[in-house]
Design a protein around this motif. Structure first.
Motif, PDB file in Angstrom:
ATOM      1  N   GLN A 152       0.226   4.166   7.857  1.00  0.00           N
ATOM      2  CA  GLN A 152      -1.150   3.055   9.177  1.00  0.00           C
ATOM      3  C   GLN A 152      -1.223   1.565   9.420  1.00  0.00           C
ATOM      4  O   GLN A 152      -1.142   1.483  10.406  1.00  0.00           O
ATOM      5  CB  GLN A 152      -2.641   3.355   8.653  1.00  0.00           C
ATOM      6  CG  GLN A 152      -3.335   3.735   9.583  1.00  0.00           C
ATOM      7  CD  GLN A 152      -5.392   4.085   9.072  1.00  0.00           C
ATOM      8  OE1 GLN A 152      -4.958   4.182   8.016  1.00  0.00           O
ATOM      9  NE2 GLN A 152      -5.741   3.825   9.891  1.00  0.00           N
ATOM     10  N   LEU A 153      -0.821   1.124   8.345  1.00  0.00           N
ATOM     11  CA  LEU A 153      -0.968  -0.607   8.681  1.00  0.00           C
ATOM     12  C   LEU A 153       0.142  -1.435   9.440  1.00  0.00           C
ATOM     13  O   LEU A 153       0.093  -1.755  10.178  1.00  0.00           O
ATOM     14  CB  LEU A 153      -1.179  -1.035   7.121  1.00  0.00           C
ATOM     15  CG  LEU A 153      -2.419  -1.050   6.930  1.00  0.00           C
ATOM     16  CD1 LEU A 153      -1.713  -1.408   5.167  1.00  0.00           C
ATOM     17  CD2 LEU A 153      -2.924  -1.901   6.835  1.00  0.00           C
ATOM     18  N   GLU A 155       0.912  -1.101   0.483  1.00  0.00           N
ATOM     19  CA  GLU A 155      -0.225  -0.070   0.705  1.00  0.00           C
ATOM     20  C   GLU A 155       0.641   1.038  -0.156  1.00  0.00           C
ATOM     21  O   GLU A 155       1.967   1.359   0.661  1.00  0.00           O
ATOM     22  CB  GLU A 155      -0.722  -0.070   0.968  1.00  0.00           C
ATOM     23  CG  GLU A 155      -2.463  -1.015   1.306  1.00  0.00           C
ATOM     24  CD  GLU A 155      -3.192  -0.933   0.032  1.00  0.00           C
ATOM     25  OE1 GLU A 155      -2.985  -0.101  -0.695  1.00  0.00           O
ATOM     26  OE2 GLU A 155      -3.904  -1.907  -0.595  1.00  0.00           O
ATOM     27  N   GLU A 179      -1.151   5.053   0.743  1.00  0.00           N
ATOM     28  CA  GLU A 179      -1.774   6.270   1.648  1.00  0.00           C
ATOM     29  C   GLU A 179      -2.208   4.978   2.977  1.00  0.00           C
ATOM     30  O   GLU A 179      -1.400   5.661   4.217  1.00  0.00           O
ATOM     31  CB  GLU A 179      -2.878   6.417   1.064  1.00  0.00           C
ATOM     32  CG  GLU A 179      -3.059   7.231   0.177  1.00  0.00           C
ATOM     33  CD  GLU A 179      -3.428   8.347   0.759  1.00  0.00           C
ATOM     34  OE1 GLU A 179      -1.757   9.279  -0.394  1.00  0.00           O
ATOM     35  OE2 GLU A 179      -3.138   8.927   1.677  1.00  0.00           O
ATOM     36  N   LEU A 180      -1.759   3.949   2.549  1.00  0.00           N
ATOM     37  CA  LEU A 180      -1.629   2.771   3.905  1.00  0.00           C
ATOM     38  C   LEU A 180      -1.174   2.608   4.910  1.00  0.00           C
ATOM     39  O   LEU A 180      -1.086   1.944   5.882  1.00  0.00           O
ATOM     40  CB  LEU A 180      -3.320   2.198   3.560  1.00  0.00           C
ATOM     41  CG  LEU A 180      -4.904   2.082   3.498  1.00  0.00           C
ATOM     42  CD1 LEU A 180      -5.333   1.176   2.701  1.00  0.00           C
ATOM     43  CD2 LEU A 180      -5.607   3.037   4.381  1.00  0.00           C
TER      44      LEU A 180
END
Lengths: 433, 436
Positions: free
Chosen positions: A286-287, A280, A282-283
């Motif tokens: 966060q991940l 990913e 964008e993620l």
């Protein structure tokens, strides 16, 4: 060997007037000085008639000075068990533990002792204590070996668990007003290895102990007829307690098992988020954040399981063993009473030398009374100990669990904070229970 | 009555001379325009309100049990015109038919997936039985989500078949779907796979997207499996604590001083054990959100395959044209540059006559013209597809990032809630132990 059995205790050794020991046992607040000769209030060991009493606790009893209370700040003896070491001989391999004693008690020549003892020595000591005080509650030792756990006899965990239990055992003995005065105890703590071996060889031989056992078996077969109500009550309690503590032991071990399996899965869970973040854009951050949170929670979980294993499991197990000890003590008390009852019956039926028999019966009667008093006193003491130990263990567990959840909470809250773009909007959602 | 006017199918036909940056900008602008007028959800509330069990005869005339779902629609507010409250029942297979129709009719759209037909990645407590009420409920939510996805899609929301699916019970909807002839339009799987292997110059972005879908599918499958195992274990831990409740209670009966403390501590242990049910139920919603995107990877791959297919067809047509051109050249110049059977036979049997050559040339010229037309057509088709598909892929990516970001946040919120509950229970238990 003839035994002069006096109505009272062993007056021959008394020089000082000891503090009332039964007072210690039954009611810790009192500190009456009662006369030694009073049969009712003085705690004499019921097994004074045992030949091993040459260096018996009975005699020690009168020489010990007792503190007013059993608080640790007035403790005069400190024992630690540590430093396990492996010894290899031609015949066997075994572990010894260092037993370090620091004391101000007068009956010890030095103020500090360092000796090495093996498990067998502890077994010996406990055996002696039980022999000398058959109706006192002597703290149990850890088991010889753990069968169900298939634990290696020399595995680090096993040795550490055993060491802690041995440490506890010695300290319990040291805390006990009667037992800690035992000569055997003193020798255990202070004698060098060869001295201990010599000392062990003294005392009643195997055969005389056999005689005792035979008598005991015979009596238990006969059974006791008029057991005082209070001991029946104690027996019922012990039965129930044994069941409950056994269940708690099992439940707790099951929890540890489940928690460990949970931890194993959790350890695989975090990395999948990291793996995902690799695909990913964008993620990704966060991940990785989530992966990090899970990893930190893993550490906390590991700590929590460790705490459970170190704190609650050993205590529960200890009290499982205690329950067995209590049953044994009650049996022995019953046997003493059974012996008395048997002789008493004989008095009514047999036409033998009534005077001699009467004298014997009187002694047995005293023995019964002493045994009962000993047990009664120790019973209260044991209950208090038990409550204290179990309360403290459960309390500690609850505290650790709160701590565990608080730490995990902090981990996730920190993560959430880093994700919030509109704090005002989100906190409203957050507040809904 | 349908939603606002607007093209039935969006085709962003870009000028091939635009730079990629301009192209991107173009796409973004049109996307905004599309969104404005054509989101059905702005006018109509759609819900899958209920599920019911029915029995009926199936295609082989055998009795079977199946579940039907109630679709309710109503206007968003009183001012919305043209929409009347309505409700009708549909079964899962009809949803499947709708989706297949959309997939074929709009191959450039990443069509939202349906919820699982059968419960697959579940943890042990949930039944894998299709009739299980929990499963049916989660499917109901999934179907509603599917309808919302379609209704809010700038292209799909305008589809008439979709509209009728939602609103008109009376019409034989299935007949209508078949009548569109969509099944004939469907590309055979074999054709698609063949193209995937043999295509020479697919657009790099699609190749990348295909890899991404594969990766996402692998990682999400793994994640969902591990999560299910973690949930299973957590369930075990909590439930075993329930035994404490029972034993404490029994133990308290024989204790005088500790009795009260033990009894109340036991209650808290029961509460702790019970709390895991809600915790895991909530987590199931999170798992469902991830599952949706797991299933979305199929839709992504479908779009990539379609691209490969159109690109392959273009390449075939172009190849054919090139071959024909070469043939013409050979014929005109009389040279045989490459080995051909004709060349061989002419060597063996002699050259052809001038008339024969002329006739052949004529045919070739015609074929060349047709071929050029075909290439132009295929080129346009391919370009259009790439552009419209990429618009939707960007839309999908944004949606995915938004949704998953939110899902991860909600997961953190769930963990926080679980920790808070844990703190409360054990603090209470601690109080009770203190009283022992």
């Amino acid at each position: 060997m003839s035994r002069t059995i006096d109505a009272g205790v062993s007056p021959t050794q008394t020089n000082t007037i000891p503090a009332d020991i039964s007072g210690q046992m039954l009611d810790l607040d009192e500190d009456d000085d009662l006369e030694v000769f009073s049969k009712d209030s003085t705690l004499a060991d019921g097994n004074m008639f045992n030949a091993s009493m040459l260096t018996s606790p009975g005699s020690m009893v009168n020489q010990c000075k007792f503190e007013e209370d059993e608080e640790s700040d007035s403790k005069d003896i400190f024992i630690t068990v540590d430093n396990p070491e492996s010894h290899v001989t031609a015949i066997e391999t075994f572990i010894t533990y260092r037993v370090l004693t620091k004391t101000t008690r007068s009956e010890f020549d030095n103020s500090e002792y360092e000796v090495r003892r093996r498990y067998q020595d502890f077994l010996w000591l406990r055996g002696k204590l039980e022999d000398a005080h058959s109706t006192l509650i002597v703290h149990p030792l850890p088991e010889k070996f753990v069968v169900k756990g298939m634990v290696e006899r020399f595995s680090g965990d096993f040795i550490e668990t055993r060491r802690k239990a041995l440490h506890k055992f010695l300290n319990r003995v040291a805390d006990h007003p009667i037992l800690s005065c035992s000569e055997d105890f003193k020798v255990f703590l202070s004698a060098q290895a060869w001295e201990l071996t010599t000392y062990k060889k003294q005392g009643p031989g195997f055969l005389s102990r056999m005689g005792e056992t035979v008598r005991a078996v015979a009596n238990s077969v006969r059974g006791v007829k008029n057991r005082p109500e209070e001991f029946t009550a104690i027996q019922e309690y012990v039965e129930d307690f044994s069941n409950k503590i056994g269940s708690l032991d099992k439940v707790t071990q099951r929890i540890v098992k489940e928690q460990k399996e949970y931890l194993e899965e959790l350890k695989e869970y975090g990395p999948t988020y990291t793996l995902w973040s690799g695909s990913e854009e964008e993620l990704a951050e966060q991940l990785k954040g989530v992966a990090g949170c899970i990893e930190r929670c893993c550490k906390e979980t590991e700590e929590q399981v460790g705490h459970l294993s170190d704190t609650l499991v050993p205590v529960l197990h200890e009290y499982v063993l205690c329950a067995e000890t209590l049953k044994a003590v009650l049996r022995r008390r019953d046997n003493i009473q059974a012996e008395f009852e048997a002789k008493n019956e004989a008095l009514a039926t047999k036409k033998v030398d009534r005077d001699a028999l009467k004298e014997e019966i009187d002694k047995l009667e005293d023995r019964v009374e002493w045994a009962n008093n000993a047990l009664k006193g120790d019973w209260g003491r044991w209950q208090r100990s038990m409550r204290g130990d179990l309360k403290s263990a459960f309390l500690s567990t609850a505290e650790k669990n709160v701590d565990y959840y608080e730490k995990c909470l902090a981990v996730w809250e920190t993560f959430l904070l880093s994700q919030r773009t509109e704090p005002s909007e989100e906190t409203d959602r957050d507040n809904t229970p | 009555m349908m939603a606002d006017s607007g093209p039935k199918e969006v085709a962003v036909i870009g000028n091939t001379e635009l730079t990629s940056a301009e192209l991107d900008n173009n796409i973004k602008n049109t996307m905004v325009e599309i969104e404005k007028g054509t989101n059905l959800l702005r006018k109509m509330e759609i819900s899958v309100a209920e599920a019911e069990k029915r029995t009926g005869k199936n295609t082989v005339n055998m009795q079977e049990m199946y579940t039907v779902y109630l679709i309710e629609t109503r206007p968003v507010d009183a001012l919305t015109e043209g929409i009347t409250p309505d409700s009708l029942w549909r079964r899962y297979s009809e949803f499947e038919l709708l989706r297949n129709y959309l997939l074929v009719t709009y191959p450039f759209v990443v069509v939202a997936p349906l919820p699982e037909k059968r419960a697959e990645i579940v943890w042990h407590k949930l039944s894998a039985d299709n009739m299980d009420p929990d499963f049916v409920e989660r499917r109901r939510v999934g179907l509603e989500n599917f309808l919302h996805r379609v209704a809010s899609h700038p292209v799909l929301c305008n589809d008439n078949i979709f509209y009728i699916f939602l609103t008109e019970q009376d019409k034989d909807w299935k007949e209508m779907v078949y009548e569109t002839g969509f099944q004939a339009k469907a590309d055979s799987r074999l054709k698609a796979v063949n193209a995937a292997f043999r295509v020479k110059n697919p657009d790099g972005r699609f190749t990348e997207l295909k890899h991404y879908s594969d990766e996402l599918q692998t990682v999400l499958s793994q994640l969902l499996r591990v999560r299910a195992r973690v949930a299973d274990r957590l369930y075990g831990v909590y439930k075993v604590h329930g035994n404490y409740g029972r034993v404490f209670s029994e133990w308290s009966a024989i204790e005088k001083e500790m009795g009260d403390g033990l009894q109340s501590a036991g209650h808290h242990m029961d509460a702790y054990a019970a709390s895991v049910d809600d915790i895991l139920e909530e987590e199931e919603h999170y798992a469902d959100q991830l599952k949706e995107y797991l299933f979305y990877t199929d839709a992504l791959r479908a779009v990539c395959r379609k691209h490969e297919l159109t690109q392959f067809e273009l390449e075939m047509v172009a190849l054919d044209l090139a071959y024909k051109k070469q043939q013409k050249e050979e014929l005109v110049t009389g040279t045989v540059r490459t080995f051909s059977l004709k060349g061989m036979t002419s060597k063996l049997f002699g050259q052809e006559t001038a008339e024969q050559r002329e006739a052949k040339l004529q045919v070739l010229e015609q074929q060349l013209k047709e071929g050029e037309e075909a290439v132009k057509e295929k080129n346009t088709e391919s370009d259009e597809f790439v552009k419209t598909a990429w618009v939707d892929i960007e839309r999908f990516k944004d949606q995915k990032d938004r949704d998953l970001k939110e899902a991860l946040i909600s997961y953190a919120v769930m963990q926080i809630s679980m920790c808070k509950k844990g703190i409360q229970v054990w603090t209470n238990a601690k109080e009770c132990f203190n009283k022992m």
